[in-house]
Design a protein around this motif. Structure first.
Motif, PDB file in Angstrom:
ATOM      1  N   ILE A 120      26.040  16.596   8.584  1.00 28.27           N
ATOM      2  CA  ILE A 120      25.630  14.859   8.356  1.00 28.27           C
ATOM      3  C   ILE A 120      24.130  15.594   7.479  1.00 28.27           C
ATOM      4  N   ALA A 121      23.047  15.538   7.418  1.00 20.36           N
ATOM      5  CA  ALA A 121      22.162  15.678   7.209  1.00 20.36           C
ATOM      6  C   ALA A 121      22.256  16.910   5.692  1.00 20.36           C
ATOM      7  N   THR A 122      23.097  17.499   5.648  1.00 24.51           N
ATOM      8  CA  THR A 122      23.034  18.273   5.350  1.00 24.51           C
ATOM      9  C   THR A 122      24.326  18.373   4.133  1.00 24.51           C
ATOM     10  N   ASN A 123      24.156  17.143   3.757  1.00 27.26           N
ATOM     11  CA  ASN A 123      25.410  16.156   3.146  1.00 27.26           C
ATOM     12  C   ASN A 123      26.726  17.034   3.281  1.00 27.26           C
ATOM     13  N   HIS A 124      27.443  16.593   4.656  1.00 33.42           N
ATOM     14  CA  HIS A 124      28.429  16.349   5.311  1.00 33.42           C
ATOM     15  C   HIS A 124      28.703  15.010   4.750  1.00 33.42           C
ATOM     16  N   THR A 125      30.825  15.311   5.763  1.00 36.01           N
ATOM     17  CA  THR A 125      30.748  14.069   6.320  1.00 36.01           C
ATOM     18  C   THR A 125      31.414  14.564   7.570  1.00 36.01           C
ATOM     19  N   VAL A 126      31.151  14.177   8.072  1.00 40.28           N
ATOM     20  CA  VAL A 126      32.110  14.798   9.953  1.00 40.28           C
ATOM     21  C   VAL A 126      33.015  13.366  10.672  1.00 40.28           C
ATOM     22  N   TYR A 170      15.806  13.588   4.038  1.00 43.76           N
ATOM     23  CA  TYR A 170      16.418  14.342   4.865  1.00 43.76           C
ATOM     24  C   TYR A 170      15.999  15.580   3.863  1.00 43.76           C
ATOM     25  N   ALA A 171      15.308  15.282   2.270  1.00 40.10           N
ATOM     26  CA  ALA A 171      14.846  15.820   1.452  1.00 40.10           C
ATOM     27  C   ALA A 171      13.718  16.545   2.348  1.00 40.10           C
ATOM     28  N   LYS A 172      12.726  15.665   3.210  1.00 36.16           N
ATOM     29  CA  LYS A 172      11.611  16.103   3.368  1.00 36.16           C
ATOM     30  C   LYS A 172      11.311  17.296   4.792  1.00 36.16           C
ATOM     31  N   LEU A 173      12.626  17.576   4.972  1.00 37.17           N
ATOM     32  CA  LEU A 173      12.918  18.330   6.057  1.00 37.17           C
ATOM     33  C   LEU A 173      11.443  19.674   5.507  1.00 37.17           C
ATOM     34  N   ALA A 177      10.814  25.069   6.870  1.00 37.32           N
ATOM     35  CA  ALA A 177      10.862  26.246   8.118  1.00 37.32           C
ATOM     36  C   ALA A 177      11.699  25.787   8.821  1.00 37.32           C
ATOM     37  N   PHE A 178      11.824  24.080   9.244  1.00 38.35           N
ATOM     38  CA  PHE A 178      13.075  23.586   9.844  1.00 38.35           C
ATOM     39  C   PHE A 178      14.161  24.094   9.437  1.00 38.35           C
ATOM     40  N   THR A 179      14.620  23.714   8.313  1.00 35.65           N
ATOM     41  CA  THR A 179      16.349  23.980   7.656  1.00 35.65           C
ATOM     42  C   THR A 179      16.678  25.432   7.960  1.00 35.65           C
ATOM     43  N   ASP A 180      15.597  26.291   7.988  1.00 30.73           N
ATOM     44  CA  ASP A 180      16.153  27.640   8.386  1.00 30.73           C
ATOM     45  C   ASP A 180      16.216  27.773   9.590  1.00 30.73           C
ATOM     46  N   LYS A 205       9.496  12.293  11.499  1.00 27.61           N
ATOM     47  CA  LYS A 205      10.933  11.487  11.527  1.00 27.61           C
ATOM     48  C   LYS A 205      11.580  12.017  10.973  1.00 27.61           C
ATOM     49  N   ALA A 206      11.652  12.394  10.438  1.00 27.64           N
ATOM     50  CA  ALA A 206      13.556  13.183   9.289  1.00 27.64           C
ATOM     51  C   ALA A 206      13.673  14.239  10.931  1.00 27.64           C
ATOM     52  N   MET A 207      12.541  15.082  10.716  1.00 28.17           N
ATOM     53  CA  MET A 207      13.136  15.970  11.884  1.00 28.17           C
ATOM     54  C   MET A 207      13.630  15.342  13.099  1.00 28.17           C
ATOM     55  N   ILE A 208      13.593  14.223  13.588  1.00 25.55           N
ATOM     56  CA  ILE A 208      13.490  13.925  14.701  1.00 25.55           C
ATOM     57  C   ILE A 208      14.515  12.779  14.719  1.00 25.55           C
ATOM     58  N   HIS A 209      15.413  12.437  13.798  1.00 24.76           N
ATOM     59  CA  HIS A 209      16.372  11.905  13.436  1.00 24.76           C
ATOM     60  C   HIS A 209      17.482  12.764  13.434  1.00 24.76           C
ATOM     61  N   VAL A 210      17.327  14.253  12.919  1.00 23.86           N
ATOM     62  CA  VAL A 210      18.276  15.630  13.114  1.00 23.86           C
ATOM     63  C   VAL A 210      18.645  16.126  14.321  1.00 23.86           C
TER      64      VAL A 210
END
Length: 459
Positions: free
Chosen positions: A56-62, A337-340, A343-346, A388-393
RNA sequence: GGUGGAGUGGCUGAGCGGCCCAAAGCAACAGCCUGCAAAGCUGUCAACCCACGGGUUCAAAUCCCGUCUCCACCUCCA
């Protein structure tokens, strides 16, 4: 780098591409509601919750399906003299409560096996028609999948039929020891309600056919990801795959399996009776700590439970909580989520390396605390947004939900704080300490800052 | 017998050919801050080079071979 997932069928990391761009369909094997959940069940649910949140965070609907197996040998046995349906619902509720407490998102669909008997009958009829299943040779209502008719049998777990142990005896009208039941004939000692009319007589479905039928019902002939615990790989998933493919469906594009929770190095399981239950856990630490702990190993690694594990997780989580509590006045309008951090995304893209992602989270918390101490509001805002973005993920959001503080408590604490400040100014530290103890007794933690005292309610 | 997986500091646990004299957390110690604390920050602590023995490579925790130990699955299990 885009998401790579380990496909346990091909046994390699594969770049994940959804069958339909921007939309992901996943099926996860849920519990058999035969007894209350233990840590292992929670881990499994959590792994796929995090996968879903990441998609979801990477722009998918699930679209996510997680079934409930509510008819099964063990359900009937464990229900004892009680109505098994009522028993199954009751157990299911304990799972739902645990999922909710752990902040696991509700699946899109949560089908019960008993709601899809007709679909299972249809699928079984088709398999018989295609020559991949047969009614028992003993004339009973048992129906078996014919493993010898399906050359690919064993493809999921890389096994050959001749190496499998199989049933020691060919029983219940099986033709071959490896054949498994699609439907099981009604037994006289089982309740009438646990059997359905089928073209082969009164029977109830076997375990494996449920998932094939429900996956097809909700997701169609092919879908993106099939998930479940490693212990379900064989026979359950092997059999699902065989049934669905033999019936002409593509079935799952990716197979994922989460490793198990162990205790003293051994698998935690219902059958071994060494499960650490939800009840045991409530004493050990907060739900946040449990979620954190369950996230602290990559999903394909074993996670060993020990006395100290939840306590350690609580301490680690408290660092994050503490940061968010001391920065509650830093307003983040909405999660972005653009603020992630990259390194977290990787880390997340590398087959959901959640421990690696947590390391990044802690790095940012430290940077944020430094900015806080230095009153560097710009850097602080950055950090808060990122955290906050990270803990949402990661679904750790509930750690910073503001507790409800009554006006009564607010007034009381502020009054005491004033008194304590007066005592401090008068250098009456004994009184100051006594007041601090009084405040802490109210469930409040104090933090003395340079020119003010901050406080937070523990509740 | 078959099929997979694992062995990294006191503990948990990432890394899976060069950025590793190995992330992060916990635990421990010291300093800063504080009236004292707590929290926070900084530093230290740490892996006899990542089970052991060989090998490949300019380069290995990471690849190959062998050995040891452990775990999971082979029709109940998330």
């Amino acid at each position: 780098m885009a998401l790579e997932l380990f496909d346990s069928k091909t046994q390699e990391l594969r770049p994940f591409t959804p069958l339909t761009a921007g939309h992901v369909e996943m099926y996860v094997c849920g519990p058999t509601v035969q007894s209350a959940p233990h840590l292992g069940h929670l881990r499994s649910a959590l792994v796929y919750d995090i996968l879903r949140r990441w998609l979801i965070a990477t722009n998918h609907t699930v679209t996510m399906v997680r079934n409930v197996t509510d008819i099964d040998d063990k359900v009937l046995v464990n229900a004892g003299s009680r109505d098994w349906i009522e028993f199954a619902r009751e157990v299911e509720l304990t799972f739902d409560e645990a999922y909710l407490a752990l902040n696991i998102l509700e699946p899109t669909h949560k089908p019960h096996a008993t709601e899809h008997i007709a679909d299972m009958i249809e699928l079984t009829k088709k398999l018989i028609q295609l020559g991949h299943a047969y009614q028992a040779t003993d004339g009973s209502a048992n129906v078996f999948f014919d493993t010898t008719s399906w050359p690919e049998y064993g493809e999921l777990t890389n096994q050959k039929l001749e190496n499998m142990e199989g049933e020691s005896d060919v029983t219940f009208g099986r033709k071959s020891p490896n054949d498994f039941a699609l439907f099981k004939a009604h037994k006289s000692d089982e309740p009438e309600t646990a059997a359905w009319e089928t073209p082969w007589g009164k029977a109830r479905p076997g375990w494996h056919i449920e998932c094939s039928a429900m996956a097809k019902y909700f997701l169609g002939e092919s879908f993106d990801i099939h998930g479940g615990g490693l212990d379900l790989r064989f026979p359950h998933h092997e059999n699902e795959l065989a049934q669905s493919r033999a019936a002409g469906d593509q079935f799952a594009n990716f197979w994922t399996h989460n490793a198990l929770v162990t205790i003293n190095g051994n698998k935690m399981s219902k059958s071994l009776g060494n499960g650490v239950s939800v009840k045991d856990l409530e004493q050990a630490g907060s739900w946040g700590a449990i979620r954190y702990w369950l996230s602290s190993a990559q999903y394909r690694s074993n996670l060993d439970y020990s006395e100290s594990s939840i306590r350690d997780a609580q301490a680690a989580l408290d660092r994050i909580t503490g940061f968010l509590k001391r920065t509650t006045n830093v307003k983040v309008i909405e999660i972005d989520y653009a603020k992630l951090p990259q390194a977290f995304t990787d880390a997340m893209n590398a087959d959901l390396n959640v421990p690696g992602a947590l390391a990044v989270l802690h790095d940012v918390v430290r940077a944020g605390n430094t900015a806080f101490d230095a009153s560097d509001t710009e850097k602080l805002l950055d950090s808060v947004e990122q955290v906050k973005a990270m803990i949402h993920v990661l679904g750790l959001t509930f750690v910073y939900q503001e507790p409800v503080i009554s006006e009564e408590l607010q007034r009381q604490v502020e009054e005491l704080l004033t008194k304590r400040q007066e005592a401090k100014l008068a250098k009456d530290f004994a009184l100051a300490d006594q007041i601090r103890a009084e405040i802490e007794d109210l469930g409040v933690t104090l933090k003395d800052m340079k020119d003010q005292t901050m406080w937070s309610f523990n509740g």
